[in-house]
Structure formats: C-alpha cells, structure tokens
Design an enzyme around this catalytic site. Structure first.
Site, mmCIF file in Angstrom:
data_model
loop_
_atom_site.group_PDB
_atom_site.id
_atom_site.type_symbol
_atom_site.label_atom_id
_atom_site.label_comp_id
_atom_site.label_asym_id
_atom_site.label_seq_id
_atom_site.Cartn_x
_atom_site.Cartn_y
_atom_site.Cartn_z
ATOM 1 N N HIS A 82 8.616 -26.285 45.205
ATOM 2 C CA HIS A 82 9.624 -25.549 45.941
ATOM 3 C C HIS A 82 10.806 -26.468 46.149
ATOM 4 O O HIS A 82 10.629 -27.617 46.533
ATOM 5 C CB HIS A 82 9.111 -25.161 47.322
ATOM 6 C CG HIS A 82 8.059 -24.119 47.282
ATOM 7 N ND1 HIS A 82 8.167 -22.984 46.533
ATOM 8 C CD2 HIS A 82 6.888 -24.036 47.911
ATOM 9 C CE1 HIS A 82 7.091 -22.255 46.711
ATOM 10 N NE2 HIS A 82 6.292 -22.871 47.534
ATOM 11 N N ARG A 94 11.255 -29.202 33.021
ATOM 12 C CA ARG A 94 11.408 -28.448 31.766
ATOM 13 C C ARG A 94 12.488 -27.375 31.921
ATOM 14 O O ARG A 94 12.584 -26.752 32.980
ATOM 15 C CB ARG A 94 10.106 -27.711 31.421
ATOM 16 C CG ARG A 94 8.987 -28.630 31.010
ATOM 17 C CD ARG A 94 7.773 -27.838 30.550
ATOM 18 N NE ARG A 94 7.129 -27.135 31.645
ATOM 19 C CZ ARG A 94 6.004 -26.432 31.523
ATOM 20 N NH1 ARG A 94 5.421 -26.319 30.343
ATOM 21 N NH2 ARG A 94 5.460 -25.831 32.545
ATOM 22 N N ASP A 139 9.166 -19.540 40.645
ATOM 23 C CA ASP A 139 10.537 -20.083 40.765
ATOM 24 C C ASP A 139 11.542 -19.049 41.260
ATOM 25 O O ASP A 139 12.723 -19.105 40.911
ATOM 26 C CB ASP A 139 11.043 -20.648 39.425
ATOM 27 C CG ASP A 139 10.073 -21.647 38.846
ATOM 28 O OD1 ASP A 139 9.553 -22.450 39.621
ATOM 29 O OD2 ASP A 139 9.856 -21.606 37.624
HETATM 30 P P1 GDP Z 1 10.147 -21.415 44.170
HETATM 31 O O1 GDP Z 1 9.086 -22.071 43.361
HETATM 32 O O2 GDP Z 1 10.017 -19.941 44.205
HETATM 33 O O3 GDP Z 1 10.309 -22.021 45.527
HETATM 34 O O4 GDP Z 1 11.507 -21.651 43.402
HETATM 35 P P2 GDP Z 1 12.363 -22.978 43.293
HETATM 36 O O5 GDP Z 1 12.845 -23.295 44.643
HETATM 37 O O6 GDP Z 1 11.713 -24.037 42.526
HETATM 38 O O7 GDP Z 1 13.524 -22.452 42.348
HETATM 39 C C1 GDP Z 1 14.563 -21.784 42.772
HETATM 40 C C2 GDP Z 1 15.826 -22.542 42.452
HETATM 41 O O8 GDP Z 1 16.900 -21.771 42.896
HETATM 42 C C3 GDP Z 1 15.972 -23.871 43.182
HETATM 43 O O9 GDP Z 1 16.738 -24.724 42.382
HETATM 44 C C4 GDP Z 1 16.711 -23.484 44.469
HETATM 45 O O10 GDP Z 1 17.435 -24.541 45.052
HETATM 46 C C5 GDP Z 1 17.617 -22.456 43.928
HETATM 47 N N1 GDP Z 1 18.034 -21.394 44.827
HETATM 48 C C6 GDP Z 1 17.285 -20.687 45.726
HETATM 49 N N2 GDP Z 1 18.019 -19.665 46.222
HETATM 50 C C7 GDP Z 1 19.234 -19.726 45.612
HETATM 51 C C8 GDP Z 1 20.402 -18.927 45.647
HETATM 52 O O11 GDP Z 1 20.476 -17.924 46.342
HETATM 53 N N3 GDP Z 1 21.442 -19.306 44.849
HETATM 54 C C9 GDP Z 1 21.411 -20.382 44.052
HETATM 55 N N4 GDP Z 1 22.466 -20.668 43.301
HETATM 56 N N5 GDP Z 1 20.297 -21.154 43.951
HETATM 57 C C10 GDP Z 1 19.240 -20.821 44.715
#
Ligand code: GDP
Length: 424
Positions: free
Chosen positions: A40, A304, A12
């Site tokens: 993602h 979760r 995440d």
């Molecule tokens: P992954 O499994 O590594 O792809 O992670 P996810 O995408 O599930 O989780 C990352 C969360 O952070 C998601 O809700 C994204 O939309 C959010 N996100 C990613 N980059 C940023 C950021 O720079 N700032 C903010 N506020 N949210 C972000």
C-alpha cells in the site's frame, strides 16, 4: 462496528490511501490475508510509505494494528518494515500478531522462485514472496503457526516433517541443495523471541474490542479478481481477498461487518499475468502508465511496470458484487484529465455474443471489450475536494461509472495525498 476496505479489481486500486483516511476514525486496523507480496502506498506528513505487511494504522499512534491468523507472516520482513517506519520518525506503532498466524519460511520464498523458473513462459507472474507455497503448506497442514515457535519439541517435529518433504522435491524436481534444518530451527527460535511481546490471541482481542463498541477496520489486499474461487483462476492469489473472508482471516463474526468499501480506479491497472480485457499497449499504455498513481503505475512491492487499460465496468460490477460492496470508492480520477475522450468497457464480445456478466476464465480469455466513449474534461482536477467543483464532463464520467457498476460511489480521490479525497 467492523468496516472492510477491499479491492474491486486486480489490486493496486489505491486501498492504502483510503485505509489511511478511514483509519482516522478507527480504533483497530487488521490485516486478514496475504503477506508481504503486495504493498500500500500512503503519503502523509511524514513522507511516502510503501507498507507491505504492516497494517495501515501504524501511521496513527492511537490505533491498534493487528496481523490476523489469515496472514502469511514473514517475520524478517515485518521487523524490517517496523524498524523502517520507526526510523523515519513515526512513533512506535501498537502492533499485535495473532498466535495462530502461520510463519512464512525461507523455503516458501525459494519454492516460489524455483517454480516460476521451472514454468518459464507459463509462469503466473508471482511476486516471488512465497505466497502460493505458504498457503499450499497451510492447507496441506504442514505449516507452522506462530504459537508453535514457543513449543520447541513441537516446532522441531513439525519442521522435520515439512523439510523431509521439501528436500525430496528440491532434489528431484528443482535440482537444488537441501534445506539446513538445524540452522532454520535456531533461526526460528530467535525470530520467536524478537516478536514475543507482540504475539497475542488476536481473536479474543478483537471480540473484546467489539464488546467495547470499538471501531475495527479490515484492510484488504489485492482485489476481487485475484480471489482463488471467484477470480481469474489460476491467475489469482492463494488467500481470499474478499470481505467475506475478512471475517475468517481477521477473527471477527461475519455478521459484525456492516460497511464494505470497494475501491476501484477511474481506469484499470493490473500487475501479474492473466486475462485483462481492456489492456492498452503501445504509446497509449505508456502515457496512461506514466500519468497514473503518484509516480506512474509501477508495483509498490516489485517496482514492476503495471499493465494499464480503460475502466472495465463488467469486471468492476462483478468485483463489487462478490465483495458485497455497500459503497464504492473511486480513486485516481485526476489521472484522466489529459484525454479528449475516455472509453469505458460496458460489455464483452465473445464468439458472436455480447455479454455483460463477468465470465469464467476460459471464456474471459476469448472476450473482446465493447466500449462506450465519453467526452474527456481536459482539466487538471488534482486536489479537487468537492463533487460540484469537478468539470461537468468529469461529473458525468463518475455518474456513468456509478450507473454501470450499480453501487453508489460515495468517496472520490483526486490525488495520492490524504487530503485529496472527498465524500459526496
Ligand atoms: P493499493 O494496493 O490498493 O493500496 O494500491 P497502491 O497504493 O499500491 O496503488 C495506488 C497508487 O495510486 C499509489 O501510487 C498511490 O499513491 C496512488 N494513488 C492513490 N489514490 C490516488 C489518486 O486519487 N490519484 C493519484 N494520482 N494517485 C493516487
């Protein structure tokens, strides 16, 4: 050229968005391990997408997307996700499935759930997507590859072998009804037809793409600390999320991987059980959780609430090391703008000693964080797209993390949208 995007921590980290950004100049995006157990989050002009099994390149029409042999292929979930994406106006993605990928069976998902129920309090916090039973069977050599779906006698024989064993365990250990072998056999034959046009020898395809100088992006899931060998075993996943395994699970030569982008958040978050040294509790945790990510820190697959904590430089340095990071990507920097001061864990204390190397699990479980407190910047940096435009304390925070982690932070994300990203 092969580039890999992988996680430095517990998953995440925001890899989905970064994959979406880097996909723009890639020809092929490949998923190399895991299954529908993680997700993602990508936000683009078409809206917000939580992708689980589909490679992140599906949102770009030009890109070929590959599900490599290392993936746990849940065919129903894949087709549903594909239909959802198309139903929301995305042009039909170009998708290829490895004929050597193995098939996630309904009994893998059931066994995952039954085992977590049996373990009760001692459960691993599985997403109950069948991942551990799936990889267990793969290495026990009772799994079923996609290519075997097209050889009915072989499929029947292998299915019978696996189910004989499963039914014995179902009855003796879980006290559950046996699997209906005949019904499952016919369901698999149907599934085989529904994916037939996408099934190819993806390894040959990727080697051909390399010969044609195409740019391949390996899309990792989870992060270093969930690696079964190098992570916080047994609180790990069951297939390696390391870039090194990317070569195996995708089917490209290890020597072809030139860039390893290791993604980390400006704080820590973790779904599932296991030691998490910088974990926050109480009001501080609620505040960070609600401010984190694009709509709070809640799992993209499971919904979760994620455990949250301060940036752990010990874990991240190690996470980048085992990934072989050539550069770091720092996400969610915008989330921390509310804090007066920001603790960063720079060492662990264990049994009267201070350590800076990430230890094995029994030792990790006894570790307490040692914090260095940095001044906050008390400003909203959401959407800022140049390093110089960040407040001085925010720049110092990034520089401090870079020094601690020992890998250059070359890309920074200041919001969930694709455009809220910059290189420095
Ligand atoms: P992954 O499994 O590594 O792809 O992670 P996810 O995408 O599930 O989780 C990352 C969360 O952070 C998601 O809700 C994204 O939309 C959010 N996100 C990613 N980059 C940023 C950021 O720079 N700032 C903010 N506020 N949210 C972000």
């Amino acid at each position: 050229m092969v580039r890999a995007i992988v996680g430095a921590n517990w998953g995440d980290e925001g890899k989905g968005k970064i994959t979406d950004v880097l996909a723009e100049d890639s020809d092929v995006v490949v998923r190399f391990q895991g299954g529908a157990n993680a997700g993602h989050t990508i936000i683009n002009d078409f809206g917000k997408f939580a992708l689980h099994l589909l490679p992140s390149g599906v949102l770009h029409q030009r890109i070929a997307n590959v599900i490599g042999p290392g993936v746990a292929l849940d065919i129903d979930k894949l087709l549903k996700e594909y239909d959802d994406v198309v139903g929301r106006g995305i042009p039909r993605p170009k998708l290829f499935i490895s004929d050597r990928a193995q098939v996630m069976m309904p009994y893998h998902v059931d066994f995952d759930r039954f085992e977590e129920e049996r373990l009760g309090k001692a459960s691993f916090g599985s997403t109950k997507s069948g991942i551990a039973p799936f990889y267990g069977d793969k290495y026990l050599k009772i799994g079923i590859q996609v290519c075997m779906l097209y050889d009915p006698p072989m499929l029947r024989e292998r299915l019978h072998g696996a189910i004989t064993q499963k039914n014995a365990i179902l009855e003796a250990l879980y006290h559950k009804p046996p699997i209906d072998e005949e019904a499952l056999y016919h369901k698999l034959l149907e599934q085989a037809e529904s994916i037939r046009p996408m099934v190819i020898d993806t390894t040959a395809y990727l080697h051909q793409a390399l010969a044609e100088q195409k740019s391949i992006l390996l899309e990792g899931q989870l992060g270093s600390l969930r690696d079964p060998d190098h992570g916080i075993y047994p609180f790990t996943t069951s297939a390696s999320p390391l870039a090194g395994y990317g070569a195996v699970g995708a089917g490209v030569p290890a020597s072809a991987i030139t860039n390893i982008y290791c993604v980390t958040k400006a704080y820590s978050s973790c779904v599932g059980a296991g030691p998490f040294t910088t974990e926050l509790f109480g009001d501080a945790a609620v505040e960070l959780r609600n401010r984190g990510g694009d709509a709070g820190e809640y799992g993209a697959t499971t919904g979760r609430p994620r455990r949250v904590g301060w940036f752990d430089a010990v874990a991240t340095r190690y996470g980048c090391m085992v990934q072989g990071a050539t550069e770091c990507v720092l996400t969610n920097l915008d989330v921390l703008g509310y804090l007066d001061e920001i603790p960063v864990c720079t060492a662990y204390e264990v049994e009267g000693r201070t350590i800076t190397d990430f230890p094995n699990t029994p030792t990790l479980m006894k570790c307490k964080p040692v914090y260095t407190k940095l001044p906050g910047w008390k400003a909203d940096v959401r959407g800022v797209t140049s390093f110089d435009a960040l407040p001085p304390n925010c720049r110092s925070y990034v520089d401090f993390l870079q020094k601690q982690v020992g890998v250059p932070i070359r890309m920074i994300s200041t919001g969930p949208k694709r455009c809220e990203t910059f290189r420095r």
